[in-house]
Structure formats: C-alpha cells, structure tokens
Scaffold this active site. Structure first.
Site, PDB file in Angstrom:
ATOM      1  CE  LYS A  26      -4.143  -1.994   1.875  1.00  0.00           C
ATOM      2  NZ  LYS A  26      -5.365  -1.767   2.605  1.00  0.00           N
TER       3      LYS A  26
ATOM      4  CD  GLU B 293      -4.927   5.436   3.963  1.00  0.00           C
ATOM      5  OE1 GLU B 293      -6.123   5.322   4.316  1.00  0.00           O
ATOM      6  OE2 GLU B 293      -4.423   4.754   3.077  1.00  0.00           O
TER       7      GLU B 293
ATOM      8  CG  HIS C 252     -12.550  -1.437   8.452  1.00  0.00           C
ATOM      9  ND1 HIS C 252     -13.077  -0.177   8.477  1.00  0.00           N
ATOM     10  CD2 HIS C 252     -11.822  -1.568   9.578  1.00  0.00           C
ATOM     11  CE1 HIS C 252     -12.675   0.429   9.572  1.00  0.00           C
ATOM     12  NE2 HIS C 252     -11.920  -0.396  10.262  1.00  0.00           N
TER      13      HIS C 252
ATOM     14  NE  ARG D  19      -8.898  -9.423  -4.457  1.00  0.00           N
ATOM     15  CZ  ARG D  19     -10.024  -8.901  -3.985  1.00  0.00           C
ATOM     16  NH1 ARG D  19     -11.163  -9.074  -4.632  1.00  0.00           N
ATOM     17  NH2 ARG D  19     -10.041  -8.178  -2.889  1.00  0.00           N
TER      18      ARG D  19
HETATM   19  P1  ADP Z   1      -8.333  -3.534   3.160  1.00  0.00           P
HETATM   20  O1  ADP Z   1      -7.286  -3.600   2.095  1.00  0.00           O
HETATM   21  O2  ADP Z   1      -7.911  -4.170   4.442  1.00  0.00           O
HETATM   22  O3  ADP Z   1      -9.689  -3.958   2.677  1.00  0.00           O
HETATM   23  P2  ADP Z   1      -8.874  -0.720   2.672  1.00  0.00           P
HETATM   24  O4  ADP Z   1      -7.758   0.244   2.654  1.00  0.00           O
HETATM   25  O5  ADP Z   1      -9.406  -1.169   1.343  1.00  0.00           O
HETATM   26  O6  ADP Z   1      -8.466  -1.989   3.547  1.00  0.00           O
HETATM   27  O7  ADP Z   1     -10.085  -0.125   3.518  1.00  0.00           O
HETATM   28  C1  ADP Z   1     -11.226  -0.886   3.866  1.00  0.00           C
HETATM   29  C2  ADP Z   1     -12.245   0.003   4.545  1.00  0.00           C
HETATM   30  O8  ADP Z   1     -11.696   0.611   5.722  1.00  0.00           O
HETATM   31  C3  ADP Z   1     -12.758   1.175   3.728  1.00  0.00           C
HETATM   32  O9  ADP Z   1     -13.808   0.811   2.863  1.00  0.00           O
HETATM   33  C4  ADP Z   1     -13.225   2.131   4.822  1.00  0.00           C
HETATM   34  O10 ADP Z   1     -14.458   1.711   5.363  1.00  0.00           O
HETATM   35  C5  ADP Z   1     -12.175   1.945   5.893  1.00  0.00           C
HETATM   36  N1  ADP Z   1     -11.061   2.900   5.724  1.00  0.00           N
HETATM   37  C6  ADP Z   1      -9.877   2.661   5.115  1.00  0.00           C
HETATM   38  N2  ADP Z   1      -9.099   3.760   5.124  1.00  0.00           N
HETATM   39  C7  ADP Z   1      -9.800   4.730   5.741  1.00  0.00           C
HETATM   40  C8  ADP Z   1      -9.530   6.105   6.087  1.00  0.00           C
HETATM   41  N3  ADP Z   1      -8.372   6.692   5.769  1.00  0.00           N
HETATM   42  N4  ADP Z   1     -10.490   6.794   6.752  1.00  0.00           N
HETATM   43  C9  ADP Z   1     -11.666   6.210   7.087  1.00  0.00           C
HETATM   44  N5  ADP Z   1     -11.974   4.934   6.805  1.00  0.00           N
HETATM   45  C10 ADP Z   1     -11.057   4.180   6.143  1.00  0.00           C
END
Ligand code: ADP
Length: 501
Positions: free
Chosen positions: A116, A199, A234, A290
C-alpha cells in the site's frame, strides 16, 4: 482461446469462473480439498483434482499443489478467483514459470499495488489523489510528526494489509506509541510484513470503487462505479451500482483517474480502483488486482461479462466491450449471504445445508457455492453465495431484492439473510443516505429485537438440547459445528441477561 482452464479456487467464485468458461467453450478443471469433495464447483467442472487436506494452507494456498495439477490435466491457464492466491505476485510468477497463463495482471503490477505504501507513492506520481498519509513508519517520533502534519485522528494501517484487518484509529499523539508497536507486531503475524503507515482518518466517507478492464492491445476502459459503503468491520456486506452519490460528471472524473492508475502500473485484466469519497472529494484507497466479490452489479448495469473478458484478455485477444453512453443501465444491488449469525456478533455458523431454495424470477441472479447436503465448515471464508438483483430504478431494485430475499431458503445453518432484510427496510438506506459508518448509526440492525427474544430463547434451548443429544446419543462426540453453535448461543444469552455469571 484456451482449450482448458484450471480454477484455483472454491465456492461461488469457482462456480462463476466455470460458468464463464463453459459459455466460451473452454473446458474446466476444478481443484478441491478433502473438505470440498461434494461441492458445486467440483460437480460443475469437467474434471477435478484433489490438492490436499481441508486447511487452506495445505491446499488452496499451496502453490505447488495447484501448479502441478495443471500439466496433469492439460490445462493451459490458471484463474485464481479472489482471495487465496489471487493477489500473490509470487504465485503469478510461478504460474508463468511453469509455462502456464495467469488469468490476471503481470506479477509486477500485483506487487506494486499489493504494497500500500508503494502504491500510494506510485499514484501520487501519476497525479492520482490519495488519502493524505505517510510512508512506512518505524519510530514513534516519525509517526507523531506525520500525524501532526496530516491532522489527528489518523488511521494506522498495515502496508501489506487486506480484508479490512489490522486498522486502528489513533485519536492523538499520546495514543501512538502503544498502538504502533502492537500494530506492527500484528501486521508481521498476519501478513508476514510488519510495516505500518498512517492515513488521515476520514470521519464519514463513502466507499466507492471503479471497475476497470485493460487488454494487451493497449485498451484501458472503466465500467463505472460500485457503492460499497454498507460494511461491518471494514468488510463489505451490500453493494450497488450506480452509487446514489455519483452523477455523470463525477463518474467520468473518477473513471479517468482509475484508468490513469491502471496505466501507471502497466495493468492488464480486470481490476478495481477503490476510493473514499467525502465532501465532494475522492481519494485513492487501493487497487484490487483481481475480480471482486461484487463484480455482478457492474455486469448487470453494463451487460458486460467481466469474467469472460478476463479470460479473453488472458488469451491475448482484444476485449469485446463496447463502452456505452447509456451506462449505467438501471440499478443493481448485491447482498452477500454468509454463514454467520448477524444477531450474535456475526458468529460463524456451520453445519449441513438441509434444504436450499434459491430465488428466481425477473432480474434475479444467485451466484452460489453451496447445495443441499453441502457441509459448511469453518476452514474457509463464510460466504455462501450472493444474491444480486437488477431493476429500472433503485427503488424498484430494493423492492425486488426484498422479494428475492424472502424467497431464499437456506436451512441447516444461520445466515445473514435476515440482516439484509433489515437494511432494505431501513429509511436511511432507502434514501441512499449511507456511509461506511452506516452500521455505527444503525446498531439496531444487528441486535435481536425484543419481539424476537422468545424465539431466541427457544433457539438457545434447542441448540443446547441438540448438543446434549449428540454428546450422549450413540457415542457421537461433540462436533465443531454443534460446539460452535452452542458457544455462540450461550454467549449471546449471557450478553442479553447481563448478570448471568
Ligand atoms: P483492506 O485492504 O484491508 O480492505 P482498505 O484500505 O481497502 O483496507 O479499507 C477498507 C475500509 O476501511 C474502507 O472501505 C473504509 O471503510 C475503511 N477505511 C480505510 N481507510 C480509511 C480512512 N483513511 N479513513 C476512514 N476509513 C477508512
């Protein structure tokens, strides 16, 4: 086109890929573990190869077992589905080294997007807006400086993270030292990579993602967005297309950015660029390299078969998609039906599927990985199938989904079906007023209503009785399933009664 494709997966996605192959006139090879002999994907495939015992680490995640199965059967390509090996650059490389085709992007693109922090830097270079954040952090002082710059609260995430796991909200600098060491230890254990980064924690975003396709003839297109804000921990539960928050202008802007993101890493195949959207701004979150669980909603509103396109692209053919100014066509919704009890903290439910009736009728699609007599165990992810509907408008799609959910009958285990009926009846959902905090705002959707309490008590009693009968009757030992059901029921009972101890 290939003559034969091996599907390195199980469950509903293996079934989905087999169906796509059959329509393309391609023969199929399923792989299965000892726990999955009697499974729809094994029965539907042209042939099937046993690759190991039930635990995924000894079967579906064992690269050599899968790659060895291909030459035995004459398969020329490997489709990884999602999960398991789908986002392992190492697996993709080994498939290529074995002179097979990997149905997915080049290993370098998987590697670049899988890290990431590397993906964030690459996207910044490509002019893609990312969530404000930091590079990998090892020292507390670095983290504090980054937090002060980004603005608290921040989210601590694993660089190699996935599946919504291992994220922590840090309210202020004081909370950072403890969280940092715990998070990097956990990341090391869970993902084999202890790097973490920060983040900005967005307070109330929507999760909106763009589907892209790229072929080896230089064409990269987007197929519009999916709204995936209804989540728990999440992880997505309900997805739809289009998003109630996206108009044609925003769609075009997000789509262009997603295409630029894919081009920046030399992407090939089907992929998804995920964004968070808040106060009119969107930010790159990550790219999934994917096919995704929720791809069918896009298929409904574009008429494109994304899995067939993946296979065509992997075979070196140009994609067969005509982008239409009329997209999105109507509205589609997907509900993930999993073997979890939504009213006991999504406690996993396992056991034999005693009866299964799947909905049909206009605009209804069931992508399932179960059948009657199928034994749902605890070795794999709990997704049983997906119910997807399509209608002219969002309101009609909601009515159609309610009708279809009522037709769906899965007997033998608890599922998330009643949770979905609750969401579809809820006013904010119906109004499209949703965000990733939706369930925080609607805890009632995952709690048993008082009216259900008697039914619940009866279920607890029945489970305990069944448990006792199994233990005492005919020398049957306690099964993992009955023990899990009893434990779930008891802990829920204790929680409700409060002072039970
Ligand atoms: P993963 O790869 O573990 O699925 P992601 O980065 O795709 O994680 O994030 C999954 C979820 O987590 C997002 O859809 C959101 O709900 C929450 N999330 C991720 N980053 C943030 C952020 N910076 N602020 C608020 N919520 C976040």
């Amino acid at each position: 086109m290939f003559d034969k494709v091996l599907i390195a997966n199980r469950g509903e996605i293996a079934v989905r890929v087999i169906r796509a192959c059959q329509e393309l006139g391609v023969r199929t090879v399923a792989v299965y573990s000892e726990a999955a002999r009697l499974s729809p994907h094994v029965l539907l495939a042209g042939e099937a190869v046993l690759i190991g015992p039930a635990p995924a680490a000894e079967s579906y995640q064992r690269a050599e077992a899968i790659i060895d199965a291909a030459p035995q059967t004459g398969a020329q390509a490997v489709h990884p589905g999602y999960g398991f090996m789908a986002e392992s650059p190492e697996f993709a490389r080994r498939v290529l080294e074995a002179d097979l085709v990997f149905v997915g992007p080049p290993p370098e693109a998987i590697a670049e997007m899988g890290d990431k922090t590397a993906a964030r830097s690459r996207m910044i270079e490509a002019g893609v807006p990312v969530v404000p954040g930091s590079d990998a952090i090892t020292e507390v002082a670095e983290g504090v400086a980054a937090g002060d710059r980004i603005g608290w609260p921040v989210l601590l995430k694993a660089a190699a993270g996935g599946g919504g796991k291992g994220m922590r909200v840090i309210e202020s600098a004081e909370d950072l030292p403890r969280a940092l060491s715990a998070a990097s230890r956990e990341a090391g254990q869970a993902f084999g990579d202890s790097r973490v980064y920060l983040e900005k924690y967005l307070s109330d975003p929507r999760h909106i993602e763009i589907q892209i396709l790229a072929d080896t003839h230089g064409r990269v297109i987007h197929l519009g967005e999916r709204e995936c804000s209804i989540q728990r921990r999440h992880q997505k539960l309900v997805e739809e297309a289009p998003s109630p928050a996206v108009d044609a202008d925003l769609r075009a802007r997000m789509g262009d950015v997603a295409v630029a993101a894919a081009e920046a890493v030399g992407y090939v195949g089907a992929g998804t660029v995920e964004f968070l959207y808040q106060n009119g701004e969107f930010y790159f979150l990550e790219m999934n390299t994917r096919i995704q669980v929720e791809h069918p909603v896009t298929e409904f509103v574009t008429g494109v078969d994304l899995v067939q396109e993946q296979i065509r692209i992997a075979a070196g053919l140009p994609m067969s998609v005509e982008v239409s100014p009329d997209w999105p066509l109507g509205h589609a919704i997907e509900c993930r039906i999993s073997g979890e009890d939504p009213f006991s903290g999504f406690f996993p439910s396992s056991g034999r599927i005693r009866a299964l009736e799947v909905p049909c009728g206009p605009g209804v699609r069931w992508d399932g990985g179960i059948m009657e007599h199928y034994e749902v165990g605890l070795n794999y992810d709990p997704l049983l199938g997906k119910l997807i509907v399509h209608a002219a408008t969002r309101d009609q799609a909601i009515l159609r989904m309610r009708r279809a959910l009522r037709e769906l009958q899965i007997e033998g285990i608890r599922t998330t079906q009643p949770f979905h009926l609750g969401v579809l009846d809820e006013e904010d959902f119906k109004a499209g007023d949703i965000s990733v905090r939706y369930l925080d705002r609607h805890p009632e959707l995952v709690e048993t209503g008082e009216g259900d309490w008697q039914a619940r008590a009866a279920a607890v009693a029945a489970t305990l009785l069944e448990h006792r009968t199994r233990v005492s009757g005919g020398g049957v030992t306690v099964t993992a399933a009955s023990a899990a059901r009893a434990t779930g029921a008891i802990s829920e009972w204790r929680r409700r009664l409060g002072t039970f101890d």
